[in-house]
Design a protein around this motif. Sequence first.
Motif, PDB file in Angstrom:
ATOM      1  N   LEU A  52       0.562  -1.324   0.185  1.00  0.00           N
ATOM      2  CA  LEU A  52      -0.150  -0.061   0.326  1.00  0.00           C
ATOM      3  C   LEU A  52       1.003   1.311   0.018  1.00  0.00           C
ATOM      4  CD1 LEU A  52      -3.161  -0.921   2.569  1.00  0.00           C
ATOM      5  CD2 LEU A  52      -2.982  -1.323   0.034  1.00  0.00           C
ATOM      6  N   LYS A  53       1.656   1.061   0.432  1.00  0.00           N
ATOM      7  CA  LYS A  53       3.498   2.486   0.876  1.00  0.00           C
ATOM      8  C   LYS A  53       3.047   2.851  -0.632  1.00  0.00           C
ATOM      9  CE  LYS A  53       5.434   2.532   4.187  1.00  0.00           C
ATOM     10  NZ  LYS A  53       6.543   2.445   5.466  1.00  0.00           N
ATOM     11  N   LEU A  54       4.207   1.205  -1.456  1.00  0.00           N
ATOM     12  CA  LEU A  54       4.464   1.532  -2.512  1.00  0.00           C
ATOM     13  C   LEU A  54       3.322   1.942  -3.604  1.00  0.00           C
ATOM     14  CD1 LEU A  54       6.236   1.354  -5.161  1.00  0.00           C
ATOM     15  CD2 LEU A  54       6.100  -1.401  -5.072  1.00  0.00           C
ATOM     16  N   ILE A  55       2.709   1.618  -3.781  1.00  0.00           N
ATOM     17  CA  ILE A  55       0.884   2.378  -4.969  1.00  0.00           C
ATOM     18  C   ILE A  55       1.521   4.156  -4.517  1.00  0.00           C
ATOM     19  CG2 ILE A  55      -1.801   2.294  -4.866  1.00  0.00           C
ATOM     20  CD1 ILE A  55      -1.222  -0.761  -4.105  1.00  0.00           C
ATOM     21  N   ALA A  56       1.055   4.187  -3.284  1.00  0.00           N
ATOM     22  CA  ALA A  56       1.361   5.845  -2.771  1.00  0.00           C
ATOM     23  C   ALA A  56       2.738   6.760  -2.989  1.00  0.00           C
ATOM     24  CB  ALA A  56       0.284   6.127  -0.998  1.00  0.00           C
ATOM     25  N   GLU A  57       3.450   5.757  -3.076  1.00  0.00           N
ATOM     26  CA  GLU A  57       4.384   6.394  -3.300  1.00  0.00           C
ATOM     27  C   GLU A  57       4.330   6.604  -4.656  1.00  0.00           C
ATOM     28  OE1 GLU A  57       7.447   3.608  -1.589  1.00  0.00           O
ATOM     29  OE2 GLU A  57       7.509   4.584   0.742  1.00  0.00           O
ATOM     30  N   ARG A  58       4.222   5.982  -5.898  1.00  0.00           N
ATOM     31  CA  ARG A  58       4.774   5.910  -6.822  1.00  0.00           C
ATOM     32  C   ARG A  58       3.266   6.937  -7.375  1.00  0.00           C
ATOM     33  NH1 ARG A  58       6.654   5.783 -10.583  1.00  0.00           N
ATOM     34  NH2 ARG A  58       5.642   4.562 -11.966  1.00  0.00           N
ATOM     35  N   THR A  59       2.362   6.840  -7.091  1.00  0.00           N
ATOM     36  CA  THR A  59       1.103   8.184  -7.365  1.00  0.00           C
ATOM     37  C   THR A  59       0.505   8.678  -5.701  1.00  0.00           C
ATOM     38  OG1 THR A  59      -0.225   6.956  -9.298  1.00  0.00           O
ATOM     39  CG2 THR A  59      -1.345   8.939  -8.728  1.00  0.00           C
ATOM     40  N   PRO A  60       0.730   9.752  -5.571  1.00  0.00           N
ATOM     41  CA  PRO A  60      -0.097  10.507  -3.872  1.00  0.00           C
ATOM     42  C   PRO A  60      -0.634  10.858  -4.400  1.00  0.00           C
ATOM     43  CG  PRO A  60       2.663  11.730  -4.750  1.00  0.00           C
ATOM     44  CD  PRO A  60       1.910  10.702  -5.950  1.00  0.00           C
ATOM     45  N   VAL A  61      -1.686  10.066  -2.862  1.00  0.00           N
ATOM     46  CA  VAL A  61      -3.452  10.338  -2.899  1.00  0.00           C
ATOM     47  C   VAL A  61      -3.548  11.552  -1.792  1.00  0.00           C
ATOM     48  CG1 VAL A  61      -5.005   9.230  -1.897  1.00  0.00           C
ATOM     49  CG2 VAL A  61      -2.489   7.743  -2.783  1.00  0.00           C
ATOM     50  N   ASP A  62      -4.769  11.645  -2.473  1.00  0.00           N
ATOM     51  CA  ASP A  62      -5.068  12.864  -1.597  1.00  0.00           C
ATOM     52  C   ASP A  62      -6.195  12.956  -1.193  1.00  0.00           C
ATOM     53  OD1 ASP A  62      -4.191  15.155  -3.382  1.00  0.00           O
ATOM     54  OD2 ASP A  62      -5.384  14.827  -5.067  1.00  0.00           O
ATOM     55  N   VAL A  63      -7.602  11.750  -1.494  1.00  0.00           N
ATOM     56  CA  VAL A  63      -8.582  10.992  -0.697  1.00  0.00           C
ATOM     57  C   VAL A  63      -7.911   9.654  -0.652  1.00  0.00           C
ATOM     58  CG1 VAL A  63     -10.691  10.849  -0.085  1.00  0.00           C
ATOM     59  CG2 VAL A  63      -9.515  12.763  -0.896  1.00  0.00           C
TER      60      VAL A  63
ATOM     61  N   PHE B 258       0.063   4.121   6.494  1.00  0.00           N
ATOM     62  CA  PHE B 258       1.093   3.944   4.738  1.00  0.00           C
ATOM     63  C   PHE B 258       0.854   4.529   3.547  1.00  0.00           C
ATOM     64  CE2 PHE B 258       2.326  -0.909   5.870  1.00  0.00           C
ATOM     65  CZ  PHE B 258       2.694  -0.798   6.770  1.00  0.00           C
ATOM     66  N   VAL B 259      -0.776   4.604   3.664  1.00  0.00           N
ATOM     67  CA  VAL B 259      -0.645   5.606   2.432  1.00  0.00           C
ATOM     68  C   VAL B 259      -0.608   7.383   2.135  1.00  0.00           C
ATOM     69  CG1 VAL B 259      -2.899   6.189   0.639  1.00  0.00           C
ATOM     70  CG2 VAL B 259      -2.316   3.882   1.763  1.00  0.00           C
ATOM     71  N   GLY B 260      -1.233   7.576   3.730  1.00  0.00           N
ATOM     72  CA  GLY B 260      -0.882   9.095   3.938  1.00  0.00           C
ATOM     73  C   GLY B 260      -1.522  10.444   3.532  1.00  0.00           C
ATOM     74  N   ALA B 261      -2.425  10.147   2.731  1.00  0.00           N
ATOM     75  CA  ALA B 261      -3.679  10.813   2.504  1.00  0.00           C
ATOM     76  C   ALA B 261      -3.760  11.869   3.398  1.00  0.00           C
ATOM     77  CB  ALA B 261      -4.898   9.995   1.667  1.00  0.00           C
ATOM     78  N   GLY B 262      -4.427  13.098   2.394  1.00  0.00           N
ATOM     79  CA  GLY B 262      -4.790  14.080   3.541  1.00  0.00           C
ATOM     80  C   GLY B 262      -5.930  14.390   3.903  1.00  0.00           C
ATOM     81  N   THR B 263      -7.321  13.130   3.137  1.00  0.00           N
ATOM     82  CA  THR B 263      -8.588  12.607   3.817  1.00  0.00           C
ATOM     83  C   THR B 263      -8.512  11.286   3.763  1.00  0.00           C
ATOM     84  OG1 THR B 263      -9.282  14.996   3.210  1.00  0.00           O
ATOM     85  CG2 THR B 263     -10.668  13.098   2.954  1.00  0.00           C
ATOM     86  N   VAL B 264      -9.036  10.734   3.913  1.00  0.00           N
ATOM     87  CA  VAL B 264      -9.305   9.542   5.253  1.00  0.00           C
ATOM     88  C   VAL B 264     -11.176   9.150   5.119  1.00  0.00           C
ATOM     89  CG1 VAL B 264      -8.965   7.070   5.997  1.00  0.00           C
ATOM     90  CG2 VAL B 264      -7.539   8.291   5.363  1.00  0.00           C
ATOM     91  N   ILE B 265     -11.448   8.683   4.377  1.00  0.00           N
ATOM     92  CA  ILE B 265     -12.679   8.411   4.235  1.00  0.00           C
ATOM     93  C   ILE B 265     -13.333   6.679   4.316  1.00  0.00           C
ATOM     94  CG2 ILE B 265     -15.216   8.031   3.728  1.00  0.00           C
ATOM     95  CD1 ILE B 265     -14.259  10.596   1.964  1.00  0.00           C
ATOM     96  N   PRO B 266     -13.797   6.058   6.051  1.00  0.00           N
ATOM     97  CA  PRO B 266     -13.543   5.106   6.006  1.00  0.00           C
ATOM     98  C   PRO B 266     -14.614   4.244   5.475  1.00  0.00           C
ATOM     99  CG  PRO B 266     -14.700   6.018   7.473  1.00  0.00           C
ATOM    100  CD  PRO B 266     -13.539   6.581   7.117  1.00  0.00           C
ATOM    101  N   MET B 267     -14.596   3.058   4.617  1.00  0.00           N
ATOM    102  CA  MET B 267     -16.041   2.285   3.997  1.00  0.00           C
ATOM    103  C   MET B 267     -16.044   1.393   4.598  1.00  0.00           C
ATOM    104  SD  MET B 267     -14.936   1.523   0.796  1.00  0.00           S
ATOM    105  CE  MET B 267     -13.098   0.379   0.009  1.00  0.00           C
ATOM    106  N   HIS B 268     -16.888  -0.076   4.367  1.00  0.00           N
ATOM    107  CA  HIS B 268     -17.059  -1.678   4.080  1.00  0.00           C
ATOM    108  C   HIS B 268     -17.077  -1.801   5.982  1.00  0.00           C
ATOM    109  CE1 HIS B 268     -16.915  -5.624   3.151  1.00  0.00           C
ATOM    110  NE2 HIS B 268     -16.684  -5.851   2.254  1.00  0.00           N
ATOM    111  N   TYR B 269     -18.306  -0.886   6.142  1.00  0.00           N
ATOM    112  CA  TYR B 269     -17.967  -1.662   7.817  1.00  0.00           C
ATOM    113  C   TYR B 269     -20.042  -0.528   8.255  1.00  0.00           C
ATOM    114  CZ  TYR B 269     -18.325   4.227   8.637  1.00  0.00           C
ATOM    115  OH  TYR B 269     -18.688   5.138   8.845  1.00  0.00           O
ATOM    116  N   ASN B 270     -20.743  -1.911   8.913  1.00  0.00           N
ATOM    117  CA  ASN B 270     -22.132  -1.401   9.945  1.00  0.00           C
ATOM    118  C   ASN B 270     -23.232  -1.414   8.465  1.00  0.00           C
ATOM    119  OD1 ASN B 270     -20.482  -0.987  12.238  1.00  0.00           O
ATOM    120  ND2 ASN B 270     -20.982   1.740  12.485  1.00  0.00           N
ATOM    121  N   THR B 271     -22.449  -2.380   7.432  1.00  0.00           N
ATOM    122  CA  THR B 271     -23.540  -2.610   6.745  1.00  0.00           C
ATOM    123  C   THR B 271     -24.388  -3.992   7.107  1.00  0.00           C
ATOM    124  OG1 THR B 271     -21.712  -1.381   4.732  1.00  0.00           O
ATOM    125  CG2 THR B 271     -24.461  -3.052   3.976  1.00  0.00           C
ATOM    126  N   PHE B 272     -23.532  -5.363   7.496  1.00  0.00           N
ATOM    127  CA  PHE B 272     -24.230  -6.646   7.966  1.00  0.00           C
ATOM    128  C   PHE B 272     -23.232  -6.247   9.166  1.00  0.00           C
ATOM    129  CE2 PHE B 272     -22.959  -6.713   3.388  1.00  0.00           C
ATOM    130  CZ  PHE B 272     -24.795  -6.004   2.840  1.00  0.00           C
TER     131      PHE B 272
END
Length: 228
Positions: free
Chosen positions: A148-159, A181-195
Amino acid sequence: MDIRFLGHACFELSEGDTRVVVDPFLKPNNPAAPVTADEVEPTHILLTHGHTDHFADLVGLAKRTGAHCVAMVEIADWLAGQGIEALSDPNLGGTVEFDWGWVKLVQAWHTNTIQLEGIVIGTPAGLVINIGGTTVYHLGDTCLFSDLKLIAERTPVDVALIPIGGHYTMDRHDAAVAAGFVGAGTVIPMHYNTFPPIETDAAAFKADVESKTGSQVVVLEPGESHTV
């Protein structure tokens, strides 16, 4: 760019006339979704993998709207067999370019079936999406892994859109490490509390990430939006 959370791992990314829906799983299939597939009008649909909780509304939505779909090559071939013509079929590492930006498929550690037909097919993916110069990384369904760190190093992530529910993906504790690892300015959680198996504490995730990283966590309820 506007990021609207449609519940579970489904998002609508909008800028100008572009409306990109990721992993369409909508009402009534998705108990957390605020809208049905008849209430969204995507110009493009992006898919991480074929599990029902990411895929259930894709075929009907694509046929109704004519949206251009991007999916892993094996799933794209299956979609072509369903009569969907506007398709791109990359594999991991592949980038598809549009007039609004681009999407690149990257690895995700998970499994992949088209559960609607019981077909084991290809491999799952994460999606690095650039719209109008803003980069959003939808991690897809994944456990924690160091690249995950390498992916974000290759393309810096905003969100970064990060699964936190555990059981089927990383839990909130591993997701906090992933956020670092990703180091984005903004993080939005997902895939939780549905079930019940993926119920977790998003507020605790937010506190953990913000105390240990430089990221800001934005917790969205289904139907809410965040503007970047």
